[in-house]
Design a protein around this motif. Structure first.
Motif, PDB file in Angstrom:
ATOM      1  N   VAL A 161       0.709  -1.197  -0.035  1.00  0.00           N
ATOM      2  CA  VAL A 161      -0.153  -0.469   0.083  1.00  0.00           C
ATOM      3  C   VAL A 161       1.058   0.950   0.034  1.00  0.00           C
ATOM      4  O   VAL A 161       1.655   1.042   0.984  1.00  0.00           O
ATOM      5  N   LEU A 162       0.406   2.063  -1.065  1.00  0.00           N
ATOM      6  CA  LEU A 162       1.649   3.549  -1.207  1.00  0.00           C
ATOM      7  C   LEU A 162       1.545   3.698   0.940  1.00  0.00           C
ATOM      8  O   LEU A 162       0.386   4.126   1.178  1.00  0.00           O
ATOM      9  N   PRO A 163       2.783   4.377   0.884  1.00  0.00           N
ATOM     10  CA  PRO A 163       2.758   5.091   2.502  1.00  0.00           C
ATOM     11  C   PRO A 163       2.258   5.960   2.644  1.00  0.00           C
ATOM     12  O   PRO A 163       1.203   5.781   4.245  1.00  0.00           O
ATOM     13  N   ALA A 164       0.993   6.850   1.898  1.00  0.00           N
ATOM     14  CA  ALA A 164       0.622   7.959   1.866  1.00  0.00           C
ATOM     15  C   ALA A 164      -0.679   7.186   2.049  1.00  0.00           C
ATOM     16  O   ALA A 164      -1.565   8.411   3.080  1.00  0.00           O
ATOM     17  N   LEU A 165      -1.199   6.376   1.967  1.00  0.00           N
ATOM     18  CA  LEU A 165      -2.280   5.911   2.267  1.00  0.00           C
ATOM     19  C   LEU A 165      -2.617   5.349   3.936  1.00  0.00           C
ATOM     20  O   LEU A 165      -3.569   4.912   3.935  1.00  0.00           O
ATOM     21  N   ASP A 166      -1.478   4.202   3.837  1.00  0.00           N
ATOM     22  CA  ASP A 166      -1.441   3.297   5.545  1.00  0.00           C
ATOM     23  C   ASP A 166      -1.047   4.661   6.010  1.00  0.00           C
ATOM     24  O   ASP A 166       0.152   4.836   7.229  1.00  0.00           O
ATOM     25  N   ALA A 167      -2.717   5.936   6.944  1.00  0.00           N
ATOM     26  CA  ALA A 167      -2.469   6.807   7.458  1.00  0.00           C
ATOM     27  C   ALA A 167      -3.662   6.952   8.789  1.00  0.00           C
ATOM     28  O   ALA A 167      -4.301   5.442   8.590  1.00  0.00           O
ATOM     29  N   ALA A 168      -3.387   7.995   9.598  1.00  0.00           N
ATOM     30  CA  ALA A 168      -3.791   7.744  10.914  1.00  0.00           C
ATOM     31  C   ALA A 168      -4.691   8.956  11.806  1.00  0.00           C
ATOM     32  O   ALA A 168      -4.124   9.628  11.043  1.00  0.00           O
ATOM     33  N   ILE A 201     -17.170  26.395  16.502  1.00  0.00           N
ATOM     34  CA  ILE A 201     -15.259  25.673  15.856  1.00  0.00           C
ATOM     35  C   ILE A 201     -15.433  25.379  15.567  1.00  0.00           C
ATOM     36  O   ILE A 201     -16.303  24.628  14.549  1.00  0.00           O
ATOM     37  N   GLU A 202     -14.324  25.268  14.636  1.00  0.00           N
ATOM     38  CA  GLU A 202     -14.296  24.480  13.201  1.00  0.00           C
ATOM     39  C   GLU A 202     -12.459  23.865  14.446  1.00  0.00           C
ATOM     40  O   GLU A 202     -11.762  24.231  14.954  1.00  0.00           O
ATOM     41  N   VAL A 203     -12.111  22.118  13.669  1.00  0.00           N
ATOM     42  CA  VAL A 203     -11.105  21.133  14.410  1.00  0.00           C
ATOM     43  C   VAL A 203     -10.772  20.436  13.043  1.00  0.00           C
ATOM     44  O   VAL A 203     -11.519  19.843  11.940  1.00  0.00           O
ATOM     45  N   GLN A 204      -9.327  20.397  12.978  1.00  0.00           N
ATOM     46  CA  GLN A 204      -9.288  20.025  11.768  1.00  0.00           C
ATOM     47  C   GLN A 204      -8.121  19.339  12.263  1.00  0.00           C
ATOM     48  O   GLN A 204      -7.068  19.041  12.858  1.00  0.00           O
ATOM     49  N   LEU A 205      -8.583  18.435  11.212  1.00  0.00           N
ATOM     50  CA  LEU A 205      -7.342  17.205  11.036  1.00  0.00           C
ATOM     51  C   LEU A 205      -6.550  16.619  10.494  1.00  0.00           C
ATOM     52  O   LEU A 205      -6.277  17.113   9.216  1.00  0.00           O
ATOM     53  N   SER A 206      -5.070  16.157  10.850  1.00  0.00           N
ATOM     54  CA  SER A 206      -4.163  15.975  10.377  1.00  0.00           C
ATOM     55  C   SER A 206      -3.527  14.478  10.322  1.00  0.00           C
ATOM     56  O   SER A 206      -3.433  13.718  11.066  1.00  0.00           O
ATOM     57  N   PRO A 207      -3.345  13.516   8.489  1.00  0.00           N
ATOM     58  CA  PRO A 207      -2.802  12.966   9.058  1.00  0.00           C
ATOM     59  C   PRO A 207      -1.551  12.059  10.014  1.00  0.00           C
ATOM     60  O   PRO A 207      -0.310  13.311  10.207  1.00  0.00           O
ATOM     61  N   VAL A 208      -1.346  11.431   9.704  1.00  0.00           N
ATOM     62  CA  VAL A 208       0.270  10.784  10.636  1.00  0.00           C
ATOM     63  C   VAL A 208      -0.133   9.537  10.306  1.00  0.00           C
ATOM     64  O   VAL A 208      -0.880   8.475   9.637  1.00  0.00           O
ATOM     65  N   PRO A 209       1.840   8.700   9.374  1.00  0.00           N
ATOM     66  CA  PRO A 209       1.757   7.639   9.301  1.00  0.00           C
ATOM     67  C   PRO A 209       1.455   6.449  10.247  1.00  0.00           C
ATOM     68  O   PRO A 209       0.741   6.654  11.289  1.00  0.00           O
TER      69      PRO A 209
END
Length: 532
Positions: A197-204, A232-240
């Motif tokens: 799987v592409l590393p960018a897709l193996d995220a959480a 309010i607004e909450v923005q999520l950022s992916p990590v490996p």
């Protein structure tokens, strides 16, 4: 015009006292029309009368006898409340000679809401995210952040929490990237990634707090006043995402391993969102889709009869191993409850366990046999509290096959099935008195009955709020030595802190409730109110 339904004549004798005033918006001070106002006799809980306010927010109950009445109000768009309400306490209106009760102001808080959106790293809405609301709670004189309610975002990433009281709130968000592919690394291996799987897709997505923090300690508080509607607004950022191995040490596969990852979120522990767990080889499993972070890890090898383990781990590297043998073995606890006087246990008594960090970590309903069961407890010392409707109970002593101890504390060892008997004492005394300042009655003061050794007898605390004539009534008091204090405007103060509590107690009255005392005890001297 307002309408009023009269109480039965047998319940409310003819008299000439009156309770009247105006219902207002607590924020603007404007009169509240069409609010429903109710009056209840606090002694009999009968003789209820209700009416609806007119355009000027006015209400009036006439022909009342001398007594104490609970005055309450409600209207759509407002938090229902009683006169000078603080937590579950309020000031009763007292009618009688020399008591002016016809110019009262009943303040209602307009409801508050918190709404907002959860968005991903490119600003798109995150659907089906779990949004949890927490409150910085000062009830009972201690500050703790408690979990209130959970919502789920809609297709536009929107969430909302309605009918909120004024306070300080926090929000956490748990979600999984819509594009995430968290395949096990051992299923297929290709050039595009360790799992094909592409590393960018193996995220959480790590658990994220408003605004954008990934640890509870860095969360931004949301201060909400009556009638506020923050957006309010909450923005999520992916990590490996991490791939975590779990070795059961059980090659025969006689059971299925069940590692559980939990996150400490303020004063709450909740399951962490991860991917699936797949077998790698006999006795080895892989857990995928794990965001890096600190976790409480509970593991069970799957062997029948083997106790689970618990450990604290900082998961930061791909391929880390959850070693069940490294943790402390969890235990089970069975408590059999009996009363000191031999009377029957109350119906639907709930038992709570509190750990050394003052977090409630378990609850159990007492069965008709008198037993309560707790499973999966970490080794340590716990305090046992009883939650009942009506009469209050406290654990005064415990007994095992080899040890007898006084108090409500229980020490649980690692990896054991522990059984003990706990003896309960019920509160049987009611204390009545009056709060004054410079010889004059004071209404709305917080009255606190402080037990001797308060740190180890928290369940002996009792409170009330002084009524219109300065009187108070504290029920269900257990035998013991106490200090009684009255404090002005102290409801949001952390008065349970040792330094604050000692300062108040120093100026209080001491009294002793003997083991044979029953019924009502009247304080011979008034309690002098203290400033907060």
């Amino acid at each position: 015009a307002s309408t009023q339904s009269a109480a039965p004549k047998s319940d409310v004798p003819t008299a000439n006292y009156k309770i009247a005033g105006v219902v207002v918006n607590s924020v603007t001070g404007a009169p509240v029309a069409e609010a429903r106002v109710s009056l209840v006799d606090t002694k009999t809980r009968k003789g209820v009368v209700q009416q609806e306010t007119g355009d000027g927010g006015r209400f009036e109950f006439a022909g009342l006898s001398a007594g104490k009445y609970s005055l309450g109000g409600s209207k759509r768009g407002y938090i229902s409340g009683t006169y000078e309400q603080h937590e579950q306490y309020s000031t009763a209106i007292v009618t009688g000679p020399e008591l002016k009760t016809d110019e009262l102001v009943l303040r209602l808080n307009p409801v508050a809401t918190i709404g907002g959106h959860v968005r991903d790293e490119i600003g798109e809405p995150v659907r089906h995210a779990q949004v949890t609301l927490f409150l910085d709670n000062h009830r009972g004189g201690m500050s703790r952040v408690t979990r209130l309610i959970v919502s789920t975002t809609d297709d536009a990433g929107y969430f909302d929490f309605s009918s909120l009281v004024p306070g300080t709130y926090f929000i956490s968000v748990s979600a999984k990237p819509w594009y995430a592919v968290n395949a096990a690394s051992t299923q297929t291996v290709g050039d595009s990634g360790r799992s094909g799987v592409l590393p960018a897709l193996d995220a959480a997505y790590p658990t994220t707090y408003y605004s954008s923090a990934t640890e509870a300690a860095a969360a931004t508080p949301i201060v909400v006043k009556a009638g506020d509607h923050p957006d309010i607004e909450v923005q999520l950022s992916p990590v490996p995402a991490l791939h975590i191995l779990f070795r059961t040490g059980n090659d025969e596969q006689t059971g299925f391993p069940q590692p559980q990852l939990q996150k400490h979120v303020f004063d709450w522990v909740e399951p962490a969102q991860t991917g699936e767990m797949v077998p790698v080889e006999p006795g080895v499993y892989e857990l995928v889709g794990v965001p890096p972070g600190r976790y409480t890890v509970r593991t069970n090898s799957g062997k029948q009869g083997e106790m689970a383990q618990v450990s604290e781990m900082n998961l930061a590297r791909d391929g880390e191993v959850l070693d069940a043998s490294r943790g402390e073995a969890l235990s089970n606890l069975k408590i059999t409850f009996k009363t000191e006087g031999g009377e029957a246990l109350p119906n639907r008594m709930v038992i709570l366990l509190q750990d050394g960090n003052l977090r409630f970590v378990g609850g159990s309903l007492v069965q008709p046999s008198g037993d309560a069961q707790f499973e999966g407890l970490a080794p340590g010392k716990y305090s046992v509290y009883c939650n009942t409707q009506g009469k209050a109970y406290a654990v005064t002593r415990t007994e095992t096959a080899t040890l007898k101890t006084s108090g409500h504390d229980v020490t649980v060892g690692p990896g054991i099935q522990q059984e003990l008997t706990a003896w309960l004492t019920g509160g049987v005394v009611t204390l009545e008195g009056i709060v004054q300042k410079a010889g004059k009655p004071v209404s709305g003061a917080m009255v606190v009955l402080i037990p001797k050794d308060p740190e180890t007898h928290r369940e002996y605390f009792r409170r009330d709020q002084s009524d219109f004539d300065g009187t108070f009534n504290i029920g269900f008091i257990q035998p013991g030595t106490y200090t009684i204090v009255a404090v002005e405007d102290a409801w949001e103060v952390e008065w349970m802190q040792p330094g604050v509590l000692a300062r108040y107690a120093h100026h209080g009255q001491e009294l002793t409730i003997g083991p044979l005392m029953r019924g009502t005890v009247h304080l011979p001297e008034a309690v002098e109110v203290q400033p907060k």
